[in-house]
Design a protein around this motif. Structure first.
Motif, mmCIF file in Angstrom:
data_model
loop_
_atom_site.group_PDB
_atom_site.id
_atom_site.type_symbol
_atom_site.label_atom_id
_atom_site.label_comp_id
_atom_site.label_asym_id
_atom_site.label_seq_id
_atom_site.Cartn_x
_atom_site.Cartn_y
_atom_site.Cartn_z
ATOM 1 N N ASP A 204 0.834 -1.214 0.000
ATOM 2 C CA ASP A 204 0.000 0.000 0.000
ATOM 3 C C ASP A 204 0.865 1.259 0.000
ATOM 4 O O ASP A 204 0.560 2.228 -0.706
ATOM 5 N N ILE A 205 1.922 1.242 0.807
ATOM 6 C CA ILE A 205 2.829 2.392 0.850
ATOM 7 C C ILE A 205 3.441 2.622 -0.524
ATOM 8 O O ILE A 205 3.470 3.744 -1.031
ATOM 9 N N MET A 206 3.908 1.558 -1.150
ATOM 10 C CA MET A 206 4.544 1.702 -2.449
ATOM 11 C C MET A 206 3.535 2.070 -3.537
ATOM 12 O O MET A 206 3.891 2.778 -4.479
ATOM 13 N N ASP B 167 -4.148 14.896 -2.930
ATOM 14 C CA ASP B 167 -3.427 13.787 -2.329
ATOM 15 C C ASP B 167 -4.441 12.701 -1.955
ATOM 16 O O ASP B 167 -5.355 12.960 -1.172
ATOM 17 N N PRO B 168 -4.308 11.498 -2.493
ATOM 18 C CA PRO B 168 -5.312 10.449 -2.264
ATOM 19 C C PRO B 168 -5.253 9.816 -0.875
ATOM 20 O O PRO B 168 -6.152 9.058 -0.511
ATOM 21 N N LEU B 169 -4.239 10.143 -0.102
ATOM 22 C CA LEU B 169 -4.088 9.584 1.238
ATOM 23 C C LEU B 169 -4.165 10.659 2.313
ATOM 24 O O LEU B 169 -4.866 10.495 3.310
ATOM 25 N N PHE B 170 -3.460 11.750 2.120
ATOM 26 C CA PHE B 170 -3.387 12.802 3.131
ATOM 27 C C PHE B 170 -4.258 14.006 2.788
ATOM 28 O O PHE B 170 -4.236 15.007 3.494
ATOM 29 N N GLY B 171 -4.999 13.928 1.695
ATOM 30 C CA GLY B 171 -5.839 15.027 1.260
ATOM 31 C C GLY B 171 -7.178 15.045 1.977
ATOM 32 O O GLY B 171 -7.405 14.342 2.963
ATOM 33 N N THR C 35 -8.738 3.001 -2.199
ATOM 34 C CA THR C 35 -7.510 2.206 -2.334
ATOM 35 C C THR C 35 -6.602 2.348 -1.115
ATOM 36 O O THR C 35 -5.872 1.430 -0.771
ATOM 37 N N PHE C 36 -6.670 3.510 -0.469
ATOM 38 C CA PHE C 36 -5.740 3.801 0.623
ATOM 39 C C PHE C 36 -6.400 3.827 2.003
ATOM 40 O O PHE C 36 -5.775 4.278 2.963
ATOM 41 N N GLU C 37 -7.620 3.343 2.113
ATOM 42 C CA GLU C 37 -8.299 3.372 3.413
ATOM 43 C C GLU C 37 -7.569 2.542 4.467
ATOM 44 O O GLU C 37 -7.432 2.967 5.610
ATOM 45 N N ARG C 38 -7.084 1.353 4.089
ATOM 46 C CA ARG C 38 -6.352 0.518 5.049
ATOM 47 C C ARG C 38 -5.079 1.231 5.517
ATOM 48 O O ARG C 38 -4.776 1.273 6.703
ATOM 49 N N LEU C 39 -4.356 1.807 4.597
ATOM 50 C CA LEU C 39 -3.136 2.532 4.937
ATOM 51 C C LEU C 39 -3.464 3.725 5.829
ATOM 52 O O LEU C 39 -2.771 3.980 6.816
ATOM 53 N N ILE D 138 -2.070 4.499 9.606
ATOM 54 C CA ILE D 138 -1.448 5.764 9.983
ATOM 55 C C ILE D 138 -2.137 6.328 11.229
ATOM 56 O O ILE D 138 -1.470 6.755 12.172
ATOM 57 N N GLN D 139 -3.454 6.302 11.225
ATOM 58 C CA GLN D 139 -4.210 6.798 12.401
ATOM 59 C C GLN D 139 -3.883 5.983 13.637
ATOM 60 O O GLN D 139 -3.720 6.539 14.716
ATOM 61 N N SER D 140 -3.787 4.670 13.496
ATOM 62 C CA SER D 140 -3.512 3.823 14.656
ATOM 63 C C SER D 140 -2.112 4.027 15.194
ATOM 64 O O SER D 140 -1.822 3.707 16.346
ATOM 65 N N SER D 141 -1.226 4.594 14.363
ATOM 66 C CA SER D 141 0.139 4.868 14.819
ATOM 67 C C SER D 141 0.203 6.139 15.667
ATOM 68 O O SER D 141 1.235 6.477 16.199
ATOM 69 N N GLY D 142 -0.951 6.856 15.713
ATOM 70 C CA GLY D 142 -0.983 8.084 16.505
ATOM 71 C C GLY D 142 -0.691 9.322 15.706
ATOM 72 O O GLY D 142 -0.651 10.418 16.242
ATOM 73 N N ARG D 143 -0.467 9.179 14.420
ATOM 74 C CA ARG D 143 -0.173 10.328 13.565
ATOM 75 C C ARG D 143 -1.443 10.763 12.867
ATOM 76 O O ARG D 143 -2.177 9.953 12.336
ATOM 77 N N GLU D 144 -1.646 12.048 12.864
ATOM 78 C CA GLU D 144 -2.782 12.609 12.117
ATOM 79 C C GLU D 144 -2.347 12.886 10.698
ATOM 80 O O GLU D 144 -1.205 13.252 10.454
ATOM 81 N N GLY D 145 -3.256 12.760 9.728
ATOM 82 C CA GLY D 145 -2.939 12.952 8.307
ATOM 83 C C GLY D 145 -2.560 14.329 7.942
ATOM 84 O O GLY D 145 -2.298 15.223 8.564
#
Length: 188
Positions: A46-48, A163-167, A173-177, A181-188
């Motif tokens: 997903d990251i790639m 941005d399809p992930l941080f926008g 496609t990027f919902e799991r990713l 990210i949210q579970s890691s404690g980081r906000e988008g």
């Protein structure tokens, strides 16, 4: 400094922060592949998928256009810049190769662990170094031109693709990713 170029540089800087975070996750999972052999391949893929999508298709072309404008208007400020487009192509090729290897793993094919880790870490280090250079050099030269009164052209590149992930809207496609990210404690 023009608000337009300031906003663009802020956007590019935020993209770098987002990419740096993803590179940390990718590096962690790559090391897990060697350490315990149990990384999250889906997360890595997903990251790639993201890295070979948005940064390569939207972010890097904006930087390439900035370079082209600097070269045209103030060629004396472009010493050492010849590498930017080459770096973007090389990083893109490395990213696609790594993404394709991860797709092979996910589909049950054999890929040499040491080879994929070497490719992934080479990609991580190349992109990190490149982003650091841009932050310290390219963006500084853009600011210098703006402070000298240069009005930069519009650099959206004719695309309003967000941005399809941080926008504003996370693509399916990027919902799991995004959840990872949210579970890691980081906000988008």
């Amino acid at each position: 400094m023009s608000n337009d170029i300031a906003a663009l540089l802020d956007e590019l800087h935020q993209d770098h922060r987002n990419m740096a975070f993803l590179l940390e996750l990718l590096e962690r999972e790559s090391n897990r592949l060697l350490d315990d052999g149990n990384p999250d391949f889906e997360l890595m893929h997903d990251i790639m998928q993201y890295m070979t999508g948005y940064p390569d298709a939207v972010h890097h072309p904006k930087e390439d256009r900035l370079y082209a404008e600097i070269k045209e208007v103030r060629p004396e400020l472009t010493a050492g810049f010849q590498r930017i487009s080459h770096d973007h192509r090389e990083i893109g090729e490395q990213g696609r190769r790594a993404r394709d290897q991860l797709a092979l793993i996910e589909s049950g094919n054999f890929v040499d662990r040491k080879s994929i880790v070497a490719d992934l870490l080479r990609y991580v280090h190349a992109l990190r170094g490149h982003m650091q250079w841009e932050e310290l050099d390219l963006f500084r030269r853009c600011r210098t031109m703006a402070e000298d009164g240069h009005q930069f052209l519009e650099h959206s590149g004719g695309t309003q693709r967000g941005d399809p992930l941080f926008g504003r809207q996370v693509e399916a496609t990027f919902e799991r990713l995004f959840r990872q990210i949210q579970s890691s404690g980081r906000e988008g």
